[in-house]
Design an enzyme around this catalytic site. Structure first.
Site, PDB file in Angstrom:
ATOM      1  N   SER A 135       0.854  -1.175   0.000  1.00 60.82           N
ATOM      2  CA  SER A 135       0.000   0.000   0.000  1.00 60.82           C
ATOM      3  C   SER A 135       0.893   1.228   0.000  1.00 60.82           C
ATOM      4  O   SER A 135       1.704   1.406   0.907  1.00 60.82           O
ATOM      5  CB  SER A 135      -0.872  -0.042   1.261  1.00 60.82           C
ATOM      6  OG  SER A 135      -1.573   1.165   1.429  1.00 60.82           O
ATOM      7  N   LYS A 161      -1.161  -1.024  -4.324  1.00 67.76           N
ATOM      8  CA  LYS A 161      -2.351  -0.254  -3.956  1.00 67.76           C
ATOM      9  C   LYS A 161      -1.951   1.201  -3.746  1.00 67.76           C
ATOM     10  O   LYS A 161      -0.964   1.486  -3.065  1.00 67.76           O
ATOM     11  CB  LYS A 161      -2.934  -0.852  -2.686  1.00 67.76           C
ATOM     12  CG  LYS A 161      -3.870   0.004  -1.883  1.00 67.76           C
ATOM     13  CD  LYS A 161      -4.552  -0.849  -0.831  1.00 67.76           C
ATOM     14  CE  LYS A 161      -4.548  -0.173   0.527  1.00 67.76           C
ATOM     15  NZ  LYS A 161      -5.121  -1.055   1.568  1.00 67.76           N
ATOM     16  N   LYS A 163      -3.014   4.933  -2.403  1.00 68.15           N
ATOM     17  CA  LYS A 163      -3.944   5.706  -1.591  1.00 68.15           C
ATOM     18  C   LYS A 163      -4.416   6.883  -2.428  1.00 68.15           C
ATOM     19  O   LYS A 163      -3.595   7.532  -3.107  1.00 68.15           O
ATOM     20  CB  LYS A 163      -3.239   6.205  -0.333  1.00 68.15           C
ATOM     21  CG  LYS A 163      -2.911   5.094   0.658  1.00 68.15           C
ATOM     22  CD  LYS A 163      -4.178   4.571   1.298  1.00 68.15           C
ATOM     23  CE  LYS A 163      -3.881   3.540   2.378  1.00 68.15           C
ATOM     24  NZ  LYS A 163      -5.105   3.040   3.010  1.00 68.15           N
ATOM     25  N   ASP A 188      -7.248   2.900  -2.710  1.00 64.26           N
ATOM     26  CA  ASP A 188      -7.915   2.909  -1.402  1.00 64.26           C
ATOM     27  C   ASP A 188      -8.179   4.361  -1.012  1.00 64.26           C
ATOM     28  O   ASP A 188      -7.248   5.149  -0.880  1.00 64.26           O
ATOM     29  CB  ASP A 188      -7.020   2.220  -0.360  1.00 64.26           C
ATOM     30  CG  ASP A 188      -7.694   2.088   1.007  1.00 64.26           C
ATOM     31  OD1 ASP A 188      -8.821   2.604   1.180  1.00 64.26           O
ATOM     32  OD2 ASP A 188      -7.081   1.461   1.896  1.00 64.26           O
ATOM     33  N   GLU A 213     -11.077   0.451  -2.886  1.00 65.00           N
ATOM     34  CA  GLU A 213     -11.308   0.112  -1.483  1.00 65.00           C
ATOM     35  C   GLU A 213     -11.972   1.279  -0.751  1.00 65.00           C
ATOM     36  O   GLU A 213     -11.515   2.424  -0.836  1.00 65.00           O
ATOM     37  CB  GLU A 213      -9.947  -0.218  -0.859  1.00 65.00           C
ATOM     38  CG  GLU A 213      -9.991  -0.852   0.507  1.00 65.00           C
ATOM     39  CD  GLU A 213      -8.581  -1.225   0.981  1.00 65.00           C
ATOM     40  OE1 GLU A 213      -7.714  -1.550   0.128  1.00 65.00           O
ATOM     41  OE2 GLU A 213      -8.341  -1.174   2.184  1.00 65.00           O
ATOM     42  N   ASP A 238     -13.457  -2.134   3.618  1.00 65.16           N
ATOM     43  CA  ASP A 238     -12.472  -2.257   4.696  1.00 65.16           C
ATOM     44  C   ASP A 238     -13.145  -1.738   5.974  1.00 65.16           C
ATOM     45  O   ASP A 238     -13.745  -2.528   6.733  1.00 65.16           O
ATOM     46  CB  ASP A 238     -11.215  -1.441   4.302  1.00 65.16           C
ATOM     47  CG  ASP A 238     -10.159  -1.330   5.393  1.00 65.16           C
ATOM     48  OD1 ASP A 238     -10.437  -1.686   6.544  1.00 65.16           O
ATOM     49  OD2 ASP A 238      -9.037  -0.860   5.110  1.00 65.16           O
ATOM     50  N   LYS A 262      -9.077  -7.272   8.499  1.00 68.64           N
ATOM     51  CA  LYS A 262      -7.989  -6.903   9.400  1.00 68.64           C
ATOM     52  C   LYS A 262      -8.391  -7.449  10.760  1.00 68.64           C
ATOM     53  O   LYS A 262      -9.438  -7.041  11.293  1.00 68.64           O
ATOM     54  CB  LYS A 262      -7.839  -5.383   9.484  1.00 68.64           C
ATOM     55  CG  LYS A 262      -7.364  -4.731   8.192  1.00 68.64           C
ATOM     56  CD  LYS A 262      -7.381  -3.221   8.313  1.00 68.64           C
ATOM     57  CE  LYS A 262      -6.858  -2.567   7.048  1.00 68.64           C
ATOM     58  NZ  LYS A 262      -7.131  -1.107   7.038  1.00 68.64           N
ATOM     59  N   GLY A 290      -3.513  -4.408   6.169  1.00 69.55           N
ATOM     60  CA  GLY A 290      -2.388  -4.117   7.053  1.00 69.55           C
ATOM     61  C   GLY A 290      -2.607  -2.809   7.786  1.00 69.55           C
ATOM     62  O   GLY A 290      -3.353  -1.937   7.325  1.00 69.55           O
TER      63      GLY A 290
HETATM   64  C1  NPQ Z   1      -5.939   0.703   5.009  1.00 68.77           C
HETATM   65  N1  NPQ Z   1      -3.593   0.423   5.808  1.00 68.77           N
HETATM   66  O1  NPQ Z   1      -5.927  -0.292   4.331  1.00 68.77           O
HETATM   67  C2  NPQ Z   1      -4.888   0.992   6.088  1.00 68.77           C
HETATM   68  C3  NPQ Z   1      -4.923   2.359   6.506  1.00 68.77           C
HETATM   69  C4  NPQ Z   1      -4.037   2.793   7.615  1.00 68.77           C
HETATM   70  C5  NPQ Z   1      -1.523  -0.316   4.794  1.00 68.77           C
HETATM   71  O2  NPQ Z   1      -3.045   1.048   3.718  1.00 68.77           O
HETATM   72  C6  NPQ Z   1      -2.009   4.483  11.896  1.00 68.77           C
HETATM   73  C7  NPQ Z   1      -3.289   4.094  12.198  1.00 68.77           C
HETATM   74  C8  NPQ Z   1      -1.543   4.314  10.625  1.00 68.77           C
HETATM   75  C9  NPQ Z   1      -4.111   3.575  11.220  1.00 68.77           C
HETATM   76  C10 NPQ Z   1      -1.943   3.649   8.316  1.00 68.77           C
HETATM   77  C11 NPQ Z   1      -2.791   0.453   4.717  1.00 68.77           C
HETATM   78  C12 NPQ Z   1      -2.365   3.795   9.624  1.00 68.77           C
HETATM   79  C13 NPQ Z   1      -3.659   3.416   9.921  1.00 68.77           C
HETATM   80  C14 NPQ Z   1      -2.781   3.171   7.333  1.00 68.77           C
HETATM   81  C15 NPQ Z   1      -4.485   2.899   8.923  1.00 68.77           C
HETATM   82  O3  NPQ Z   1      -6.884   1.468   4.889  1.00 68.77           O
HETATM   83 MG    MG Z   2      -8.114   0.312   3.528  1.00 74.53          MG
END
Ligand code: NPQ
Ligand code: MG
Length: 372
Positions: A135, A161, A163, A188, A213, A238, A262, A290
């Site tokens: 990601s 992925k 953001k 995402d 996402e 998610d 998750k 993750g």
């Molecule tokens: C997701 N993760 O899928 C999350 C979002 C995410 C790897 O994209 C601190 C607390 C840091 C919550 C980083 C990825 C974070 C967090 C990313 C959540 O949406």
């Molecule tokens: Mg997500």
């Protein structure tokens, strides 16, 4: 097994590079590390809440408060023979799934270690390796993003992925797709859009994405169903899937075609397996999301991905992506074909590096039957 001790450590680790999503930029990753001990064995878990309620309403403070005031008193000194027992003891607690998941994770590890079995084996996992996706945070401009994508494609990740957020979406995705016409690519939005953006989101259909996402509200499944009918691209939920009922309802409404599990978000591994089974029965493919975990959370996630319906690449990266030094090892590395091996050693498959853990621990508290 009688639970004799619950240790909580607040840990904060600097990220190698800042991570920007539609909800903000993280430069360090704080978490709670949980240690459960009983009958000569111990187990480790990680709470994936953030310092602020940006991804979900839980924070590390709320998790600590709920663990100290309600979870620890309910389980310390009690005989707990598995996650189902734990859930029975915690049945009165509503919500606070990230707090429960952290303790449940430590319990699974404790019990797998006590039995001399790997967690993947205890969960009934069947696959020996899992495809890795990565990601990538929002970057300054499309050219900068393409460079970061190139590095990760070279490393072998099987799915990239991106953001996205309003104003930082179409030109970024277009530039990546132009440079890499054939990679598995997804986006995402972390709930950054509304149904009023439908026309704009439909433009993403041009890029042959594996999924979009969580484009809409973090608790919504109704508008997502409307949007899914208007898109060719699969929606993956998610944030909106917090319980097995959420998964059942979203599938019934047609709110998504893919679900990301998750363990922290859904309250742990028992609930993750329930959601996995609901999706499997409905023909909905699943992957493991993750939360910028240390190797403790990452190791647990890898074990979960050995379940048969976790078929899409998960957000499980090599250990070296987020932190210079981890608190547990051995490190996870990407194989040449972009997969991560599921470990067969007892428990979650990593051992805590106590010196490294001490270096990043800001405070620690030990709860016992006598202190709660
Ligand atoms: C997701 N993760 O899928 C999350 C979002 C995410 C790897 O994209 C601190 C607390 C840091 C919550 C980083 C990825 C974070 C967090 C990313 C959540 O949406
Ligand atoms: Mg997500």
């Amino acid at each position: 097994m009688r639970i004799e001790e619950l240790d909580v450590r607040y840990v904060s680790m600097p990220l190698i590079t800042p991570f920007t999503t539609s909800f903000g930029t993280e430069v360090t990753r704080p978490c709670l590390i949980i240690r459960l001990a009983g009958e000569g064995a111990e187990g480790w878990g990680e709470c994936v809440a953030g310092d602020g309620p940006w991804y979900s309403y839980e924070t590390l403070d709320t998790a600590w408060s709920v663990i100290k005031s309600f979870i620890a008193p309910a389980i310390l000194g009690k005989d707990v023979s598995g996650a189902a027992d734990l859930w029975r003891l915690l049945a009165r607690i509503r919500g606070h799934r990230m707090a429960i998941a952290a303790v449940e994770q430590a319990l699974w590890d404790l019990q797998a270690r006590a039995a001399g079995k790997s967690l993947a084996n205890v969960l009934g996992g069947t696959s020996g390796e899992t495809p890795s996706g990565v990601s990538l945070g929002i970057k300054e401009n499309p050219a900068a993003l393409v460079e970061v994508v190139a590095t990760h494609v070279e490393q072998g990740y099987k799915r990239i992925k991106l953001k996205i957020a309003p104003g930082r979406d179409l030109p970024f995705v277009a530039a990546v797709r132009e440079r890499f016409p054939d990679i598995l690519l997804s986006v995402d939005a972390n709930s950054a859009y509304t149904l009023a953006d439908t026309k704009h989101l439909r433009e993403l259909d041009a890029f042959n994405l594996l999924m979009i996402e969580q484009p809409l509200g973090e608790e919504d499944i109704v508008d997502h169903a409307t949007l899914q009918r208007d898109l060719k691209t699969a929606i993956c939920l998610d944030e909106a899937i917090c319980t097995p009922d959420d998964a059942r309802n979203a599938i019934a409404l047609g709110s998504c075609r893919i679900i990301n599990i998750k363990p922290g978000r859904v309250g742990g591994l028992l609930r993750s397996m329930k959601i996995h089974d609901i999706c499997q029965a409905a023909g909905i493919p699943v992957w493991c999301g993750g939360m910028l975990e240390t190797n403790i959370g990452r190791a647990t996630n890898v074990c979960l991905t050995s379940l048969p319906n976790i078929t899409l690449p998960s957000d499980i990266t090599a250990s070296a992506r987020y932190f210079h030094e981890d608190i547990a090892g051995p490190s996870f590395v990407l194989s040449k074909n972009g997969t991560m091996a599921v470990r067969t050693t007892p428990g979650i498959g990593v051992e805590v590096d106590h010196a490294a853990l001490a270096r990043v621990t800001k405070w620690q508290e030990t709860l016992t039957p006598a202190t709660v």
